[in-house]
Design an enzyme around this catalytic site. Structure first.
Site, PDB file in Angstrom:
ATOM      1  N   ARG A 161     -41.467  42.234  75.807  1.00 23.39           N
ATOM      2  CA  ARG A 161     -42.499  41.827  76.766  1.00 23.39           C
ATOM      3  C   ARG A 161     -42.355  42.542  78.112  1.00 23.39           C
ATOM      4  NH1 ARG A 161     -41.889  37.851  80.264  1.00 23.39           N
ATOM      5  NH2 ARG A 161     -43.864  36.886  79.680  1.00 23.39           N
ATOM      6  N   ASP A 218     -42.176  35.817  86.403  1.00 19.71           N
ATOM      7  CA  ASP A 218     -41.510  34.906  85.475  1.00 19.71           C
ATOM      8  C   ASP A 218     -40.299  34.245  86.112  1.00 19.71           C
ATOM      9  OD1 ASP A 218     -43.169  35.226  83.327  1.00 19.71           O
ATOM     10  OD2 ASP A 218     -42.016  36.859  82.439  1.00 19.71           O
ATOM     11  N   PRO A 274     -20.678  34.703  69.748  1.00 14.93           N
ATOM     12  CA  PRO A 274     -20.409  33.719  70.791  1.00 14.93           C
ATOM     13  C   PRO A 274     -19.497  34.229  71.903  1.00 14.93           C
ATOM     14  CG  PRO A 274     -20.144  32.746  68.612  1.00 14.93           C
ATOM     15  CD  PRO A 274     -20.277  34.229  68.423  1.00 14.93           C
TER      16      PRO A 274
END
Length: 236
Positions: free
Chosen positions: A155, A170, A90
Site C-alpha cells: 500500500r 495513517d 518470534p
C-alpha cells in the site's frame, strides 16, 4: 516490486493476494507476487523438510537444505543476487510502520514462512538479511505474518492507493495515531460531529486534527511520542 513467499502452505495466500488493495496493486503492475512450496526442493526421499533437533527437545526443526535450495532457485529466476530475504520468527525485530517504509524502497522481497518448532540456526546465520516478528505472540506459522508485511508494504508503493495522501495520514506515520474521523449524518442518535468539521474552515480543521492526533497518541500510545522525540534528537 517483486515479492516471493516461501511456504509449505501456498493455498493460504490465495484469497488475500487476489482481493482488495493487493489485487489492485497487481492490476496496476505495481507489484508481482510468487508462491513457492519449499517442500518441492527437499532432497529427502520422504519429502520431509524438518527433522528432530540435536540435543533433544520437543517439536521438529526446519532443515536448511530445502530452504537454501528454494532461495537459490528464486534468486536465479528473478535474476537478483541481493534481494531482501525476510525470516518470519518470534525472535525477530518487531515490525513497525518505519520498517514497512524501509522495505517499500526495495525492488525484491523474499518472505520465508516457517512452521514446526523453529528453524535450523544456519538459516538465520547464512541465508537471510532480516528477521521480523509482527508482535509478541506465537502463530502456527509465518504465513499470516508474511501477508501482513506484504499488505503494509504494497500500500506504500507509488500509485497503489487512490489518494497518495492517505498513506501519509495513517496511524504510525510520524509516530502518531491518526485523528478521529466522522461522516454523514451530522447527528446520529444524539451524537454530533464536532462543529469545527462542519465549519468549512480548512486551517481550523487541520489544527483540530493535529491536536486530536497528539491527544490520542498521548492517551493511548505515549511510547510513540518518546520514539519520535528520540528520532528528532538524533538528527540534531
Amino acid at each position: 516490486m517483486r515479492i516471493d513467499f516461501l511456504t509449505l502452505f501456498p493455498e493460504m495466500f490465495t484469497g488475500v493476494l487476489h482481493s482488495s488493495m493487493l489485487k489492485k496493486a497487481q492490476e496496476k503492475n505495481a507489484v508481482r507476487y510468487f508462491l513457492h512450496n519449499f517442500r518441492e526442493y527437499t532432497e529427502n526421499k520422504h519429502n520431509r523438510v524438518d527433522d528432530y533437533p540435536y540435543g533433544g527437545g520437543a517439536g521438529m526443526v526446519l532443515s536448511p537444505q530445502p530452504v537454501y535450495d528454494a532461495l537459490e532457485a528464486v534468486k536465479a529466476a528473478a535474476g537478483d543476487t541481493k534481494p531482501r530475504i525476510i525470516l518470519l520468527c518470534p525472535q525477530g525485530e518487531r515490525y513497525t510502520q518505519e520498517k514497512a517504509r524501509e522495505l517499500a524502497e526495495a525492488q525484491h522481497l523474499i518472505l520465508v514462512c516457517g512452521h514446526y518448532e523453529g528453524y535450523d540456526e544456519r538459516i538465520r546465520e547464512h541465508m537471510v538479511t532480516d528477521e521480523i516478528s509482527i508482535g509478541d505472540f506465537v502463530l502456527t506459522g509465518g504465513e499470516l505474518g508474511a501477508m501482513v508485511i506484504a499488505d503494509s508494504v504494497t500500500r506504500l508503493l507509488p500509485e497503489v492507493l487512490g489518494n497518495e495522501e492517505s498513506a501519509q495520514k495513517d496511524s504510525f506515520e510520524e509516530n502518531r495515531l491518526e485523528h478521529p474521523h466522522y461522516t454523514r449524518p451530522a447527528e446520529f442518535r444524539g451524537w454530533k460531529v464536532p462543529d469545527v468539521l462542519l465549519s468549512g474552515h480548512h486551517k481550523n480543521i487541520e489544527a483540530w486534527r493535529e491536536n486530536e492526533s497528539l491527544k490520542r497518541t498521548r492517551e493511548r500510545r505515549p511510547d510513540l511520542l518518546a520514539v519520535e522525540a528520540e528520532r528528532k534528537n538524533n538528527k540534531k
